[in-house]
Design a protein around this motif. Structure first.
Motif, short mmCIF file in Angstrom:
data_model
loop_
_atom_site.label_atom_id
_atom_site.label_comp_id
_atom_site.label_asym_id
_atom_site.label_seq_id
_atom_site.Cartn_x
_atom_site.Cartn_y
_atom_site.Cartn_z
N ILE A 113 0.83 -1.20 0.00
CA ILE A 113 0.00 0.00 0.00
C ILE A 113 0.87 1.25 0.00
O ILE A 113 0.59 2.22 -0.72
N HIS A 358 -6.42 1.53 -4.86
CA HIS A 358 -7.58 0.91 -4.22
C HIS A 358 -7.51 -0.61 -4.33
O HIS A 358 -7.83 -1.33 -3.38
N ALA A 361 -5.00 -1.92 -1.80
CA ALA A 361 -5.56 -1.86 -0.46
C ALA A 361 -6.56 -2.99 -0.23
O ALA A 361 -6.59 -3.60 0.85
N GLU A 380 -8.21 0.13 3.47
CA GLU A 380 -7.63 1.46 3.65
C GLU A 380 -8.01 2.37 2.50
O GLU A 380 -8.05 1.93 1.34
#
Length: 381
Positions: A113, A358, A361, A380
């Motif tokens: 991430i 995205h 995550a 997240e």
């Protein structure tokens, strides 16, 4: 418009994905292959690049040599595609963005991430384009689905069901096959195998079509073949920020399934069903009415789908065309960038670094959930 120049890192001779990129990039005449560092073997890479049309001085032995060589040229490439193993995506993409190049990176964009967040920040600061090859979002009827959802034809979307299941890693005897082995090696693939490789495509498509992001999820991973350090099958339940409920199954051991990418969207006013192996047809079922088939190439389709089609109705358009639509969208954005104008928003449908972030995550959340026995985990943001 004049042709843009294009370079590629990885995707050498025999690569599963390299050929698709080469066809897609040149499909509409928007790009010309000009430079490449195509193989882990420098001489093989140079030889193949020359055979593809690059000059001797632009057939590079590795990506660092290509970065140095192209950075000093007045006719540097307009776009660089990164099609190398997962663990190299971050370093290469970061270096080229910082040097002022536009980049199309294979998915997953990074393996962590923090790396994905850094790529997003660098792309924003540099003003360069950074796209991620969730190429199946380029299919005309996937864009038809997105346009129908955005136009309210389904009403509120209640449920989305995505699958990407195949059986090509089901043979335990393939343990030493280099094309298979690296996908289950955490040092090369990262923390996930089939979810990062296939499931991320299906999850991205769900987000792309209904215009929502995943907020929480619960995952169950399995390594069906003994000795694999990473999962070869996964089932994920998820919730989205617009209230939609999601279900995802992805597998590499589903013998009999070929490509297996499908998406079903169920709303208040009707449902949609599409399968990548039958990409020319979209099943649309309005509430309390009979199902009907929407054909690719039909004049009845919405503009987003019509713009993404090249052939008359009844002819097959496949993966090359879908990937080609991403390259066509990128070409328009790059021309606008060079000329100081603004591209048509309707043609800017390529997946961005933010979408890549995205996905990363969501992958990390799925791994954490699976390790915790399926506990619901927040993604997240």
């Amino acid at each position: 418009m004049s042709k843009l120049s294009w370079g590629m890192i990885g995707g050498g001779e025999g690569s599963q994905i390299g050929g698709a990129h080469r066809v897609a990039a040149t499909l509409d005449g928007a790009f010309t292959f000009a430079a490449g560092a195509l193989d882990i073997d420098p001489e093989k890479g140079r030889d193949f690049a020359v055979r593809l049309g690059a000059g001797q001085d632009r057939a590079y032995g590795d990506w660092r040599e290509m970065l140095d060589g192209e950075s000093s040229r007045p006719d540097r490439v307009d776009l660089v595609t990164v099609a190398t193993p997962n663990n190299t995506h971050f370093e290469i993409t970061k270096a080229f963005l910082q040097a002022g190049f536009n980049v199309l990176c294979e998915k997953p964009m990074t393996t962590t991430i923090a790396e994905a967040e850094e790529i997003v920040a660098i792309a924003r600061e540099s003003g360069r384009l950074c796209a991620v090859n969730y190429g199946y979002s380029g299919y005309p009827l996937v864009r038809q689905m997105q346009a129908m959802v955005a136009g309210g034809e389904l009403g509120r979307v209640r449920l989305v069901v995505a699958e990407f299941a195949h059986g090509f890693h089901a043979d335990a005897a393939d343990a030493d096959n280099p094309r298979v082995r690296w996908r289950y090696d955490p040092a090369q693939a990262g923390i996930s195998s089939v979810v990062a490789d296939c499931g991320s495509h299906a999850l991205h498509m769900a987000c792309f079509v209904i215009g929502q992001e995943v907020t929480t999820l619960s995952a169950d991973f399995a390594s069906c073949i003994e000795g694999r350090k990473l999962e070869d099958d996964a089932l994920i339940a998820f919730r989205m920020n617009g209230g939609t409920v999601g279900r995802l199954w992805t597998s590499a051991v589903a013998v009999g399934r070929m490509h297996g990418l499908t998406l079903q969207v169920f709303g208040e006013k009707g449902g949609l069903r599409w399968a990548q192996e039958q990409p020319n047809q979209l099943i649309w079922t309005p509430l309390n009415e009979a199902s009907r088939i929407l054909e690719r190439g039909s004049s009845e389709l919405l503009p987003a789908a019509q713009r993404a089609s090249r052939l008359a109705i009844g002819h097959t358009e496949g993966m090359f065309g879908a990937f080609g639509n991403l390259y066509a969208n990128l070409a328009e954005a790059i021309h606008a960038q060079k000329e100081g104008g603004r591209p048509d928003k309707q043609n800017l449908s390529f997946p961005t670094a933010e979408e890549g972030l995205h996905s990363i995550a969501a992958i990390h959340a799925a791994v954490a959930s699976a390790k915790a026995g399926g506990t619901w985990v927040a993604v997240e943001r």
